[in-house]
Design a protein around this motif. Structure first.
Motif, short mmCIF file in Angstrom:
data_model
loop_
_atom_site.label_atom_id
_atom_site.label_comp_id
_atom_site.label_asym_id
_atom_site.label_seq_id
_atom_site.Cartn_x
_atom_site.Cartn_y
_atom_site.Cartn_z
N ARG A 36 6.90 88.12 66.05
CA ARG A 36 6.07 88.55 65.15
C ARG A 36 5.35 89.77 65.77
O ARG A 36 5.22 91.09 65.21
CB ARG A 36 5.00 87.58 64.91
CG ARG A 36 5.39 86.70 64.14
CD ARG A 36 5.48 86.86 62.44
NE ARG A 36 4.34 87.13 62.00
CZ ARG A 36 3.94 87.80 60.72
NH1 ARG A 36 5.31 88.25 60.22
NH2 ARG A 36 2.99 87.89 60.05
N THR A 40 5.93 93.63 63.86
CA THR A 40 4.69 94.08 63.19
C THR A 40 3.92 94.95 64.15
O THR A 40 2.89 95.60 63.70
CB THR A 40 3.86 92.80 62.92
OG1 THR A 40 3.32 92.44 64.07
CG2 THR A 40 4.57 91.78 62.10
N LEU A 42 1.84 94.20 65.80
CA LEU A 42 0.45 93.68 65.67
C LEU A 42 -0.63 94.37 64.78
O LEU A 42 -1.85 94.18 64.81
CB LEU A 42 -0.15 93.65 67.17
CG LEU A 42 0.38 92.70 68.09
CD1 LEU A 42 -0.41 92.80 69.51
CD2 LEU A 42 0.81 91.19 67.88
N LEU A 47 1.13 92.16 59.57
CA LEU A 47 1.22 90.75 59.96
C LEU A 47 0.65 89.79 58.75
O LEU A 47 1.12 88.72 58.66
CB LEU A 47 0.07 90.35 60.88
CG LEU A 47 0.37 90.79 62.41
CD1 LEU A 47 -0.82 91.24 63.09
CD2 LEU A 47 1.13 89.73 63.03
N GLU A 50 -3.92 88.63 60.97
CA GLU A 50 -4.59 89.07 62.24
C GLU A 50 -3.93 88.64 63.48
O GLU A 50 -3.54 87.03 63.36
CB GLU A 50 -5.94 89.28 62.53
CG GLU A 50 -6.79 90.07 61.51
CD GLU A 50 -8.14 89.82 61.32
OE1 GLU A 50 -8.79 90.93 60.64
OE2 GLU A 50 -8.66 88.99 61.95
N VAL A 51 -4.05 88.99 64.86
CA VAL A 51 -3.95 88.14 65.90
C VAL A 51 -5.17 88.52 66.76
O VAL A 51 -5.66 89.66 66.90
CB VAL A 51 -2.84 88.86 66.67
CG1 VAL A 51 -2.43 88.01 68.09
CG2 VAL A 51 -1.42 88.33 65.93
N HIS A 65 -2.38 83.74 66.55
CA HIS A 65 -1.70 84.18 65.38
C HIS A 65 -2.35 83.63 64.20
O HIS A 65 -2.45 82.40 63.84
CB HIS A 65 -0.27 84.14 65.55
CG HIS A 65 0.41 84.65 64.29
ND1 HIS A 65 0.66 84.11 63.00
CD2 HIS A 65 1.44 85.80 64.03
CE1 HIS A 65 1.35 84.74 62.06
NE2 HIS A 65 1.74 85.90 62.92
N ALA A 67 -2.26 84.40 60.18
CA ALA A 67 -1.60 84.83 59.12
C ALA A 67 -1.26 83.62 58.25
O ALA A 67 -2.11 82.57 58.15
CB ALA A 67 -0.37 85.62 59.33
#
Length: 281
Positions: A36, A40, A42, A47, A50-51, A65, A67
């Motif tokens: 991911r 993405t 980040l 995404l 969010e991370v 992670h 989403a």
């Protein structure tokens, strides 16, 4: 911006190097997070969420992670509880919580009373890996699929998902949405199947990929042919192809009660390296 409580903030592209170091602490278990991040950068807009990162004296020590899938990354139980407290400040948007068992359970213990009744909880899912040649010969009729196979492949993908998850994937965005996902996997060369007379008898896909590992999902054998060895020989062929062309280690996770699948993976040479858990809404 940095939260003054617990040192948690949303990560972005400037954090890619630090996030890469974090997932590299267990690169096979963390292959989903690594994949991911690679696709993405980040960025929340890519995404679809969010991370979150947790910091200790400026060093990233755990992440989450958030989403459609909520996945703890190198998170201990205390980290998971901190992420859960942050999650409770917003409405639930995730459809699945998954990852290593201990942090998933710690996260769920905090949010369970607020996030509603899940559709299913699977607390014992062996995480398996193989980093060598399979112990059985691969099925020579298993091959990468092409876009010309999609019309035959798609019903098998729907059947697998429905059997595994308990609902049709077409409920989430309709058939066009799921068909697009199937096509994307085929186009990447991540879809493998044995097709006989217009009928899929075995299939599997790579769902996540990093330089360290590939995670396989969607393994399925036609119900009429189960118990004939197709699963083990098919997975051996997938392992051979993935290790030759994509990544040195192949991983997957399986429900503890799926005795037939676990027996097939054992025959191929997979070994358990962790235990996952999944909570589905």
């Amino acid at each position: 911006m940095l939260s003054t409580r617990h040192g948690v903030r949303v990560l972005g592209s400037p954090d890619l190097a630090a996030f890469g170091d974090l997932v590299a602490e267990d690169p096979v278990v963390n292959v989903f997070a690594a994949h991911r991040a690679r696709v993405t950068n980040l960025e929340p807009r890519w995404l679809g969420g969010e991370v979150w990162g947790r910091f200790d004296e400026g060093r990233l020590t755990a992440a989450c992670h958030v989403a459609a899938n909520l996945v703890p990354v190198q998170a201990g139980e205390d980290d998971a509880r901190v992420f859960a407290e942050r999650a409770l400040t917003r409405s639930r948007t995730v459809s699945t919580i998954l990852g290593p068992q201990a942090p998933v359970r710690a996260f769920w213990d905090v949010v369970a009373d607020t996030w509603g009744t899940p559709r299913d909880q699977r607390w014992d899912q062996p995480h398996l890996e193989i980093d060598r040649d399979p112990l059985v010969d691969g099925d020579p009729l298993v091959r990468r699929t092409t876009l010309a196979d999609v019309e035959v492949l798609y019903p098998a993908c729907v059947s697998m998902y429905t059997e595994e998850v308990g609902v049709s994937p077409e409920l989430f965005g309709g058939s066009d949405f799921y068909r697009t996902r199937v096509k994307n996997l085929v186009s990447r060369g991540w879809s493998f199947a044995r097709i006989e007379d217009g009928r899929v008898v075995f299939k599997a896909e790579v769902a996540s990929l990093s330089p360290a590992a590939a995670q396989v999902q969607g393994v399925w054998v036609d119900p009429e042919l189960r118990g004939t060895g197709l699963g083990a020989r098919g997975m051996a062929a997938v392992v051979e192809a993935v290790r030759r062309d994509l990544a040195p280690v192949v991983s997957l996770y399986v429900n503890d009660y799926n005795v037939a699948a676990r027996r097939a993976y054992d025959r191929v040479g997979f070994r358990q390296t962790a235990t996952f858990a999944t909570v589905m809404f």
